[in-house]
Design a protein around this motif. Structure first.
Motif, mmCIF file in Angstrom:
data_model
loop_
_atom_site.group_PDB
_atom_site.id
_atom_site.type_symbol
_atom_site.label_atom_id
_atom_site.label_comp_id
_atom_site.label_asym_id
_atom_site.label_seq_id
_atom_site.Cartn_x
_atom_site.Cartn_y
_atom_site.Cartn_z
ATOM 1 N N TYR A 1 -2.468 -107.902 44.323
ATOM 2 C CA TYR A 1 -2.338 -109.036 44.553
ATOM 3 C C TYR A 1 -0.728 -109.778 44.584
ATOM 4 O O TYR A 1 0.339 -110.056 43.181
ATOM 5 C CB TYR A 1 -3.183 -110.258 43.984
ATOM 6 N N ASP A 2 -0.237 -110.255 45.510
ATOM 7 C CA ASP A 2 0.092 -111.594 45.397
ATOM 8 C C ASP A 2 -0.176 -112.815 45.690
ATOM 9 O O ASP A 2 -0.842 -113.247 46.321
ATOM 10 C CB ASP A 2 1.392 -111.331 47.000
ATOM 11 N N VAL A 3 0.171 -113.276 44.458
ATOM 12 C CA VAL A 3 -0.452 -114.843 44.166
ATOM 13 C C VAL A 3 0.576 -116.102 44.147
ATOM 14 O O VAL A 3 1.732 -116.294 43.284
ATOM 15 C CB VAL A 3 -0.812 -114.246 42.522
ATOM 16 N N LEU A 4 0.193 -116.370 45.176
ATOM 17 C CA LEU A 4 0.532 -118.121 45.191
ATOM 18 C C LEU A 4 0.317 -119.322 43.888
ATOM 19 O O LEU A 4 -0.593 -119.391 44.463
ATOM 20 C CB LEU A 4 1.270 -118.198 46.401
ATOM 21 N N VAL A 5 0.874 -118.989 43.349
ATOM 22 C CA VAL A 5 0.544 -121.067 43.115
ATOM 23 C C VAL A 5 1.399 -121.517 42.999
ATOM 24 O O VAL A 5 2.291 -122.217 42.454
ATOM 25 C CB VAL A 5 0.837 -120.643 41.295
ATOM 26 N N THR A 6 0.340 -123.112 43.884
ATOM 27 C CA THR A 6 1.351 -124.189 44.211
ATOM 28 C C THR A 6 0.394 -124.853 43.573
ATOM 29 O O THR A 6 -0.794 -124.930 43.924
ATOM 30 C CB THR A 6 1.430 -123.298 45.742
ATOM 31 N N GLY A 7 1.060 -126.865 44.081
ATOM 32 C CA GLY A 7 0.062 -127.835 44.695
ATOM 33 C C GLY A 7 0.929 -128.565 43.152
ATOM 34 O O GLY A 7 1.587 -129.169 43.052
ATOM 35 N N SER A 8 -0.267 -128.785 42.124
ATOM 36 C CA SER A 8 0.308 -129.995 41.133
ATOM 37 C C SER A 8 1.529 -128.947 39.869
ATOM 38 O O SER A 8 0.862 -128.019 39.874
ATOM 39 C CB SER A 8 -0.535 -129.983 40.557
ATOM 40 N N ILE A 9 1.912 -129.285 40.111
ATOM 41 C CA ILE A 9 3.587 -128.633 38.350
ATOM 42 C C ILE A 9 2.708 -129.157 37.378
ATOM 43 O O ILE A 9 3.035 -128.192 36.917
ATOM 44 C CB ILE A 9 4.698 -130.269 38.959
ATOM 45 N N TYR B 1 6.106 -110.665 37.541
ATOM 46 C CA TYR B 1 5.644 -109.664 37.360
ATOM 47 C C TYR B 1 4.614 -109.416 36.652
ATOM 48 O O TYR B 1 4.818 -109.474 35.159
ATOM 49 C CB TYR B 1 6.267 -108.563 37.431
ATOM 50 N N ARG B 2 3.439 -109.090 36.583
ATOM 51 C CA ARG B 2 2.215 -108.980 35.498
ATOM 52 C C ARG B 2 0.496 -107.798 36.170
ATOM 53 O O ARG B 2 0.592 -108.719 36.292
ATOM 54 C CB ARG B 2 1.288 -110.411 34.684
ATOM 55 N N ASN B 3 1.091 -107.094 35.095
ATOM 56 C CA ASN B 3 -0.147 -105.881 35.841
ATOM 57 C C ASN B 3 -0.323 -105.641 37.036
ATOM 58 O O ASN B 3 0.886 -105.418 38.004
ATOM 59 C CB ASN B 3 -1.297 -105.464 35.526
ATOM 60 N N ASN B 4 -0.617 -105.809 37.816
ATOM 61 C CA ASN B 4 -1.151 -105.573 39.461
ATOM 62 C C ASN B 4 -1.028 -106.592 40.251
ATOM 63 O O ASN B 4 -1.155 -106.751 41.521
ATOM 64 C CB ASN B 4 -2.858 -104.943 39.536
ATOM 65 N N CYS B 5 -0.490 -107.790 39.539
ATOM 66 C CA CYS B 5 0.287 -108.491 40.010
ATOM 67 C C CYS B 5 1.304 -108.953 40.043
ATOM 68 O O CYS B 5 1.850 -109.752 39.169
ATOM 69 C CB CYS B 5 -0.757 -110.223 39.999
ATOM 70 N N LYS C 1 2.356 -120.655 30.816
ATOM 71 C CA LYS C 1 1.605 -120.509 29.620
ATOM 72 C C LYS C 1 1.772 -118.972 29.268
ATOM 73 O O LYS C 1 1.624 -119.131 27.742
ATOM 74 C CB LYS C 1 0.832 -122.050 28.863
ATOM 75 N N VAL C 2 1.286 -118.716 30.212
ATOM 76 C CA VAL C 2 0.825 -117.499 29.881
ATOM 77 C C VAL C 2 1.645 -116.692 30.325
ATOM 78 O O VAL C 2 2.123 -115.917 29.881
ATOM 79 C CB VAL C 2 -0.556 -116.546 31.237
ATOM 80 N N LEU C 3 2.246 -116.870 31.160
ATOM 81 C CA LEU C 3 3.469 -115.980 31.926
ATOM 82 C C LEU C 3 4.859 -116.455 31.437
ATOM 83 O O LEU C 3 5.519 -115.009 31.273
ATOM 84 C CB LEU C 3 3.447 -116.334 33.715
ATOM 85 N N ASP C 4 5.342 -117.166 30.683
ATOM 86 C CA ASP C 4 6.764 -117.434 30.688
ATOM 87 C C ASP C 4 6.669 -118.344 29.422
ATOM 88 O O ASP C 4 6.645 -119.670 29.556
ATOM 89 C CB ASP C 4 7.652 -118.139 31.269
ATOM 90 N N PRO C 5 6.126 -118.227 27.636
ATOM 91 C CA PRO C 5 5.344 -119.386 26.988
ATOM 92 C C PRO C 5 6.732 -120.172 26.194
ATOM 93 O O PRO C 5 6.548 -120.910 26.038
ATOM 94 C CB PRO C 5 4.843 -118.251 26.382
ATOM 95 N N SER C 6 7.636 -119.596 26.702
ATOM 96 C CA SER C 6 8.935 -119.763 26.364
ATOM 97 C C SER C 6 10.203 -121.268 27.409
ATOM 98 O O SER C 6 10.957 -121.038 27.387
ATOM 99 C CB SER C 6 9.690 -119.200 25.619
ATOM 100 N N LEU C 7 9.326 -120.137 28.291
ATOM 101 C CA LEU C 7 10.267 -121.264 29.748
ATOM 102 C C LEU C 7 11.653 -120.741 29.422
ATOM 103 O O LEU C 7 12.700 -121.230 29.843
ATOM 104 C CB LEU C 7 10.472 -122.726 29.579
#
Length: 452
Positions: A417-425, A291-295, A433-439
């Protein structure tokens, strides 16, 4: 602050990729699938690692198309080599990297006589596991199995097959039978083999090769692990991979009890403890929600037909509020039928479609990036044309990095927005790296924090 030696090790490692490309055009390169094994043997000798040392590792060898864990990495290459489930530290990575690289550099017979990227990391992993005296080695193949550089090992305790699908067809063949034949190459006489349920044509090949290799094969069903409380991945994914993990762990312990000469040293398989371990397992980049701001970002590195079908269903099961718009961020690299893959996502009815390379921030010097950026941008243009031909009403954009895409997504906060990020790992890694930089804390000493 990131140490200079770690940066140098990553830069030197990444140069091995261009080195291998150069070798393909040189007189030193002899293209034959068995060369991987011969070169691995020669490199092990140069590192003074004899086969008896390699035989001393108690190995679980894993192959498949989906459900794997360590390769490719998301944020840092050290994710690929882990001790007790955690990526080795940067200091330990540097120590072992330079030990291996310096030895190979000093013993090369010509300027190109260095192993390519994945072979080098496999050699380095063997070096780490032997020096650190690990109790069990879980070894994941690079591509396939039969001719993979990890297949230099002779006596695995257990081998495992996760779900098979059409992938790396340029190397493994364009049929499930051919892919299964290559994957089954990790079977060894005397080892035990386990597989999840496979397509019929693939299963028949696995059974034939198990007889040929004198390696008994057992099929695991999802009924062995049904406890899916608070599961982020779809239930069938957890049941399938969890059941396989339980069977492999139990078999390994039983075999280890029969080979260990230390008395008393009898280990027992604790089913409840094993199930709890599966529930606690972190699978970064697969079925993640942030979850980040409006997304709300839904991340899954799905890059085959079957996995994209599951991913799109997973996304649709969660993106149910009509007041929220749907957005797609997509990239694919390698030899893949992008038109077919993108067509599988049409049912999501996206309002916004974004194509971008696997880059977090295009304003900074790239770190630990192994794909050519311009090639990826050209691929983005092809993807845009494909989506235009679908004649949807979606806005279609290309951005040079995730930070640029994020600015666009967050420009109007009233648009949810509901944003689907998919395809290449690798794309998923660029976003994380932005949403969870320490995994989720797995990378404890990392410097990848980025913000806008």
């Amino acid at each position: 602050m990131m140490s200079k030696t770690y940066l140098e090790s990553i830069s030197t490692l990444n140069n091995l990729i261009s080195n291998s490309e150069h070798v393909k055009a040189s007189k030193y390169y002899k293209p034959h699938p068995t060369n991987n094994r011969l070169e691995m043997m020669r490199c092990l000798n140069r590192l003074d690692i004899d086969m008896q040392e390699l035989d001393s590792l108690k190995i679980i060898h894993v192959t498949g198309t989906k459900g794997l864990y360590t390769s490719p990495h998301l944020l840092e290459v050290r994710e690929r080599i882990r001790l007790n489930g955690n990526p080795i530290s940067r200091d330990l990575f540097c120590k072992h990297f330079w030990n291996v690289y310096s030895t190979l550099e000093q013993t090369k017979t010509n300027q190109y006589d260095l192993p390519p990227y994945f072979c080098f990391l496999t050699l380095m992993a063997f070096h780490v596991f032997i020096k650190e005296k690990v109790d069990v080695t879980i070894l994941e193949v690079g591509i396939g199995g039969e001719y993979d550089c990890t297949n230099i090992i002779r006596y695995p305790f257990v081998v495992a097959f996760t779900p098979l699908d059409l992938d790396h067809t340029g190397v493994l063949g364009n049929t499930l039978e051919s892919i299964a034949w290559n994957k089954a190459g990790i079977m060894k006489p005397g080892a035990k083999a386990f597989t999840v349920n496979q397509p019929q044509e693939a299963m028949e090949v696995l059974k034939e090769r198990s007889i040929e290799r004198q390696c008994p094969l057992l099929q695991v069903n999802g009924l062995k692990f049904q406890d899916i409380r608070n599961s982020k991945p779809p239930s069938q994914i957890i049941a399938e991979n969890g059941g396989l993990a339980l069977s492999v762990a139990e078999a390994f312990i039983n075999i280890d009890n029969g080979t260990d000469n230390t008395i008393p040293y009898i280990k027992t398989f604790n089913l409840d403890l094993a199930k709890e371990a599966i529930r606690m397992t972190k699978w970064p980049g697969r079925y993640e929600i942030y979850y980040r701001n409006n997304c709300i970002f839904y991340l899954d590195g799905a890059h085959t037909q079957n996995s994209l079908k599951i991913t799109s269903e997973w996304f649709l099961s969660r993106s149910v509020k009509k007041e929220r718009k749907r957005a797609l961020i997509f990239n694919a690299i390698g030899v893949r039928d992008s038109a077919h893959l993108l067509g599988l996502l049409l049912k999501c009815e996206f309002n916004l479609v974004i194509f971008m390379p696997n880059i977090t921030d295009d304003s900074k010097e790239l770190f630990d990036t192994i794909q050519d950026v311009q090639t990826q941008l050209d691929r983005c243009q092809s993807h845009m044309k494909i989506w235009y031909n679908f004649n949807t009403l979606a806005e279609i954009r290309i951005f040079p990095s995730f930070l640029k895409a994020l600015i666009h997504l967050e420009e109007f906060q009233h648009l949810k927005y509901d944003v689907l990020v998919t395809g290449s790992i690798h794309l998923v890694g660029a976003v994380m790296k932005v949403l969870d930089p320490s995994l989720e804390g797995i990378l404890s000493n990392t410097e990848t924090n980025l913000s806008i």
